[in-house]
Scaffold this motif. Structure first.
Motif, PDB file in Angstrom:
ATOM      1  N   LEU A  23      56.780  -1.844  38.840  1.00  0.00           N
ATOM      2  CA  LEU A  23      56.832  -1.514  37.412  1.00  0.00           C
ATOM      3  C   LEU A  23      55.497  -1.001  36.890  1.00  0.00           C
ATOM      4  CD1 LEU A  23      58.779  -4.679  36.132  1.00  0.00           C
ATOM      5  CD2 LEU A  23      59.731  -2.419  36.650  1.00  0.00           C
ATOM      6  N   VAL A  24      55.549  -0.053  35.976  1.00  0.00           N
ATOM      7  CA  VAL A  24      54.346   0.432  35.277  1.00  0.00           C
ATOM      8  C   VAL A  24      54.615   0.403  33.771  1.00  0.00           C
ATOM      9  CG1 VAL A  24      53.548   1.939  37.159  1.00  0.00           C
ATOM     10  CG2 VAL A  24      55.074   2.872  35.397  1.00  0.00           C
ATOM     11  N   ILE A  25      53.536   0.500  32.993  1.00  0.00           N
ATOM     12  CA  ILE A  25      53.689   0.604  31.537  1.00  0.00           C
ATOM     13  C   ILE A  25      53.136   1.944  31.084  1.00  0.00           C
ATOM     14  CG2 ILE A  25      52.964  -0.349  29.302  1.00  0.00           C
ATOM     15  CD1 ILE A  25      52.967  -3.134  30.656  1.00  0.00           C
ATOM     16  N   GLN A  26      53.960   2.703  30.376  1.00  0.00           N
ATOM     17  CA  GLN A  26      53.541   3.975  29.767  1.00  0.00           C
ATOM     18  C   GLN A  26      53.100   3.683  28.352  1.00  0.00           C
ATOM     19  OE1 GLN A  26      56.004   7.828  31.389  1.00  0.00           O
ATOM     20  NE2 GLN A  26      56.776   6.959  29.517  1.00  0.00           N
ATOM     21  N   GLU A  27      51.862   4.040  28.014  1.00  0.00           N
ATOM     22  CA  GLU A  27      51.384   3.863  26.634  1.00  0.00           C
ATOM     23  C   GLU A  27      51.295   5.235  25.967  1.00  0.00           C
ATOM     24  OE1 GLU A  27      47.661   1.563  26.075  1.00  0.00           O
ATOM     25  OE2 GLU A  27      47.183   3.057  24.549  1.00  0.00           O
ATOM     26  N   PHE A  28      52.016   5.401  24.881  1.00  0.00           N
ATOM     27  CA  PHE A  28      52.092   6.695  24.204  1.00  0.00           C
ATOM     28  C   PHE A  28      50.936   6.847  23.219  1.00  0.00           C
ATOM     29  CE2 PHE A  28      56.374   8.490  25.154  1.00  0.00           C
ATOM     30  CZ  PHE A  28      56.871   7.461  25.931  1.00  0.00           C
ATOM     31  N   LYS A  29      50.173   7.940  23.347  1.00  0.00           N
ATOM     32  CA  LYS A  29      49.007   8.186  22.493  1.00  0.00           C
ATOM     33  C   LYS A  29      49.360   9.169  21.361  1.00  0.00           C
ATOM     34  CE  LYS A  29      46.421   9.964  25.831  1.00  0.00           C
ATOM     35  NZ  LYS A  29      45.196  10.489  26.445  1.00  0.00           N
ATOM     36  N   ASP A  30      48.441   9.270  20.402  1.00  0.00           N
ATOM     37  CA  ASP A  30      48.633  10.244  19.315  1.00  0.00           C
ATOM     38  C   ASP A  30      48.026  11.605  19.659  1.00  0.00           C
ATOM     39  OD1 ASP A  30      49.910   8.291  17.907  1.00  0.00           O
ATOM     40  OD2 ASP A  30      48.244   7.854  16.553  1.00  0.00           O
ATOM     41  N   ASP A  31      47.321  11.697  20.790  1.00  0.00           N
ATOM     42  CA  ASP A  31      46.684  12.965  21.170  1.00  0.00           C
ATOM     43  C   ASP A  31      47.735  14.040  21.442  1.00  0.00           C
ATOM     44  OD1 ASP A  31      44.404  11.474  21.124  1.00  0.00           O
ATOM     45  OD2 ASP A  31      44.222  11.297  23.299  1.00  0.00           O
ATOM     46  N   ALA A  32      47.418  15.235  20.992  1.00  0.00           N
ATOM     47  CA  ALA A  32      48.326  16.368  21.232  1.00  0.00           C
ATOM     48  C   ALA A  32      47.522  17.510  21.848  1.00  0.00           C
ATOM     49  CB  ALA A  32      48.946  16.820  19.920  1.00  0.00           C
ATOM     50  N   THR A  33      48.133  18.172  22.814  1.00  0.00           N
ATOM     51  CA  THR A  33      47.501  19.365  23.376  1.00  0.00           C
ATOM     52  C   THR A  33      48.565  20.463  23.455  1.00  0.00           C
ATOM     53  OG1 THR A  33      48.063  18.823  25.653  1.00  0.00           O
ATOM     54  CG2 THR A  33      45.947  18.000  24.853  1.00  0.00           C
ATOM     55  N   ALA A  34      48.089  21.690  23.502  1.00  0.00           N
ATOM     56  CA  ALA A  34      49.022  22.812  23.660  1.00  0.00           C
ATOM     57  C   ALA A  34      48.304  23.916  24.419  1.00  0.00           C
ATOM     58  CB  ALA A  34      49.488  23.320  22.303  1.00  0.00           C
ATOM     59  N   PHE A  35      49.088  24.860  24.915  1.00  0.00           N
ATOM     60  CA  PHE A  35      48.555  26.004  25.669  1.00  0.00           C
ATOM     61  C   PHE A  35      47.633  25.496  26.787  1.00  0.00           C
ATOM     62  CE2 PHE A  35      48.998  27.349  21.125  1.00  0.00           C
ATOM     63  CZ  PHE A  35      50.229  27.955  21.293  1.00  0.00           C
ATOM     64  N   ASN A  36      48.171  24.584  27.592  1.00  0.00           N
ATOM     65  CA  ASN A  36      47.456  23.999  28.727  1.00  0.00           C
ATOM     66  C   ASN A  36      46.047  23.543  28.343  1.00  0.00           C
ATOM     67  OD1 ASN A  36      47.287  23.081  31.353  1.00  0.00           O
ATOM     68  ND2 ASN A  36      46.457  25.008  32.122  1.00  0.00           N
ATOM     69  N   ASN A  37      46.026  22.677  27.309  1.00  0.00           N
ATOM     70  CA  ASN A  37      44.764  22.012  26.917  1.00  0.00           C
ATOM     71  C   ASN A  37      43.812  22.869  26.085  1.00  0.00           C
ATOM     72  OD1 ASN A  37      44.354  19.299  27.415  1.00  0.00           O
ATOM     73  ND2 ASN A  37      44.236  19.634  29.625  1.00  0.00           N
ATOM     74  N   LYS A  38      44.182  24.153  25.828  1.00  0.00           N
ATOM     75  CA  LYS A  38      43.249  25.004  25.085  1.00  0.00           C
ATOM     76  C   LYS A  38      43.198  24.587  23.618  1.00  0.00           C
ATOM     77  CE  LYS A  38      43.825  28.720  28.350  1.00  0.00           C
ATOM     78  NZ  LYS A  38      45.138  28.391  28.932  1.00  0.00           N
ATOM     79  N   LYS A  39      44.314  24.028  23.123  1.00  0.00           N
ATOM     80  CA  LYS A  39      44.335  23.530  21.741  1.00  0.00           C
ATOM     81  C   LYS A  39      44.496  22.016  21.793  1.00  0.00           C
ATOM     82  CE  LYS A  39      47.176  23.955  17.545  1.00  0.00           C
ATOM     83  NZ  LYS A  39      46.348  24.530  16.511  1.00  0.00           N
ATOM     84  N   LYS A  40      43.643  21.308  21.052  1.00  0.00           N
ATOM     85  CA  LYS A  40      43.673  19.849  21.069  1.00  0.00           C
ATOM     86  C   LYS A  40      43.695  19.316  19.657  1.00  0.00           C
ATOM     87  CE  LYS A  40      41.310  19.200  25.404  1.00  0.00           C
ATOM     88  NZ  LYS A  40      40.201  18.935  26.173  1.00  0.00           N
ATOM     89  N   GLY A  41      44.328  18.161  19.472  1.00  0.00           N
ATOM     90  CA  GLY A  41      44.323  17.521  18.160  1.00  0.00           C
ATOM     91  C   GLY A  41      44.993  16.171  18.247  1.00  0.00           C
ATOM     92  N   THR A  42      45.226  15.575  17.086  1.00  0.00           N
ATOM     93  CA  THR A  42      46.022  14.347  17.078  1.00  0.00           C
ATOM     94  C   THR A  42      47.104  14.496  16.019  1.00  0.00           C
ATOM     95  OG1 THR A  42      44.560  13.290  15.490  1.00  0.00           O
ATOM     96  CG2 THR A  42      44.139  12.784  17.801  1.00  0.00           C
ATOM     97  N   ILE A  43      48.191  13.805  16.253  1.00  0.00           N
ATOM     98  CA  ILE A  43      49.307  13.790  15.316  1.00  0.00           C
ATOM     99  C   ILE A  43      49.503  12.315  14.974  1.00  0.00           C
ATOM    100  CG2 ILE A  43      51.770  14.294  15.023  1.00  0.00           C
ATOM    101  CD1 ILE A  43      51.440  16.535  17.164  1.00  0.00           C
ATOM    102  N   ALA A  44      49.286  11.957  13.692  1.00  0.00           N
ATOM    103  CA  ALA A  44      49.291  10.534  13.309  1.00  0.00           C
ATOM    104  C   ALA A  44      50.608   9.871  13.695  1.00  0.00           C
ATOM    105  CB  ALA A  44      49.051  10.413  11.809  1.00  0.00           C
ATOM    106  N   ASP A  45      50.492   8.765  14.400  1.00  0.00           N
ATOM    107  CA  ASP A  45      51.643   7.935  14.807  1.00  0.00           C
ATOM    108  C   ASP A  45      52.614   8.618  15.772  1.00  0.00           C
ATOM    109  OD1 ASP A  45      50.982   5.535  13.738  1.00  0.00           O
ATOM    110  OD2 ASP A  45      51.950   5.912  11.811  1.00  0.00           O
ATOM    111  N   LYS A  46      52.203   9.739  16.351  1.00  0.00           N
ATOM    112  CA  LYS A  46      53.079  10.426  17.303  1.00  0.00           C
ATOM    113  C   LYS A  46      53.490   9.510  18.462  1.00  0.00           C
ATOM    114  CE  LYS A  46      51.330  13.619  20.271  1.00  0.00           C
ATOM    115  NZ  LYS A  46      51.650  13.341  21.676  1.00  0.00           N
ATOM    116  N   GLY A  47      52.531   8.695  18.937  1.00  0.00           N
ATOM    117  CA  GLY A  47      52.833   7.807  20.069  1.00  0.00           C
ATOM    118  C   GLY A  47      53.960   6.841  19.747  1.00  0.00           C
ATOM    119  N   VAL A  48      53.920   6.311  18.542  1.00  0.00           N
ATOM    120  CA  VAL A  48      54.943   5.346  18.122  1.00  0.00           C
ATOM    121  C   VAL A  48      56.304   6.053  18.024  1.00  0.00           C
ATOM    122  CG1 VAL A  48      55.647   3.803  16.246  1.00  0.00           C
ATOM    123  CG2 VAL A  48      53.215   4.000  16.857  1.00  0.00           C
ATOM    124  N   VAL A  49      56.290   7.229  17.421  1.00  0.00           N
ATOM    125  CA  VAL A  49      57.526   7.995  17.223  1.00  0.00           C
ATOM    126  C   VAL A  49      58.115   8.431  18.578  1.00  0.00           C
ATOM    127  CG1 VAL A  49      58.419  10.163  16.266  1.00  0.00           C
ATOM    128  CG2 VAL A  49      56.848   8.770  14.924  1.00  0.00           C
TER     129      VAL A  49
END
Ligand code: UDP
Length: 236
Positions: A23-49
């Motif tokens: 067994l493993v545990i996946q922890e969901f973060k709020d970090d967001a990336t796009a275009f293979n890491n070229k764009k980075k940011g966070t989306i509030a509470d994205k991990g929870v959602v």
């Protein structure tokens, strides 16, 4: 079940080992990336959602006889999962033309495809996840022909279940990405299914309710994710 050592940190999740080697545990973060890491940011509470949406969709798929890595939702951000040997193939299913299908083949965005398209991409950030066919995958040694056939059939079955589920919630499932892994001789669906990995459009207005709002700075990113969560979790 408790986290022990961190096995891996990806763009949107961390994966931890547990006291149970299965067994493993996946922890969901709020970090967001796009275009293979070229764009980075966070989306509030994205991990929870995304954890909530993924757990709900994996449970739905299990009820439909499709095996996934989900064991149980442990907390807001943590999902207890079976430990997979991840197959380095990203499986994309498309019902409506968008994203790279528009760029690569010139489809008009929004064209409804007569039949869903299933594509394989090599899961390799350094190479920008190139599109590949079965021969490439076999030559690269990432999967056998038999496994690729299971992935395609499984992806089509998942698409049928999800398309109906989302349509009942007034959402069009435009396209999405799946990852699979090997576990005790079986192939299980892994990773996540969320607005990070799906394109979802409002059935009536075609409003984009997914990561494209972040990719293309459309605004209202958090609101779009919580609207999908509301429709997925509350409209039962
Ligand atoms: N997708 C994903 N991870 C990837 C690439 C694609 O989750 O590394 C998802 C994406 O969100 C979309 C679908 O797969 O729902 C098809 O993506 P596409 O090939 O159009 O690429 P994109 O335009 O997103 O780069």
């Amino acid at each position: 079940m408790k986290k022990t050592t961190q096995l891996y940190e990806g763009k949107a999740k961390k994966v931890f080992l547990t006291e149970d080697s299965n067994l493993v545990i996946q922890e969901f973060k709020d970090d967001a990336t796009a275009f293979n890491n070229k764009k980075k940011g966070t989306i509030a509470d994205k991990g929870v959602v995304n954890n909530a949406i993924s757990c709900k969709l994996f449970t739905l798929l299990e009820h439909e006889g499709i095996h996934t890595h989900l064991v149980e939702k442990l907390s807001d951000r943590d999902m207890l999962c079976r430990h997979l040997d991840i197959i380095k193939v990203e499986v994309v299913v498309r019902n409506i033309a968008a994203g790279s299908l528009v760029k690569r083949y010139g489809f008009a965005e929004g064209t409804v495809l007569a039949k869903p398209i299933v594509e394989f991409y090599l899961k390799d950030d350094d190479l920008d996840d190139p599109l590949m066919n079965e021969s490439h995958a076999v030559a690269l040694g990432v999967a056998t022909l038999e496994e690729l056939s299971v992935l395609k059939n499984r992806a089509e079955a998942i698409n049928a279940v999800l398309k109906k589920f989302f349509a009942d919630r007034k959402l069009k499932l435009v396209d999405f990405k799946l990852e699979f892994g090997r576990h005790n001789g079986e192939i299980l669906l892994g990773d996540e299914i969320s607005p990070d990995t799906c394109r979802l459009w409002d059935l009536e207005t075609n409003e984009k309710l997914d990561k494209d709002r972040f990719r293309f700075d459309l605004g209202g990113v958090e609101d779009a994710y919580s609207e999908v969560q509301r429709r997925v979790l509350e409209l039962d």
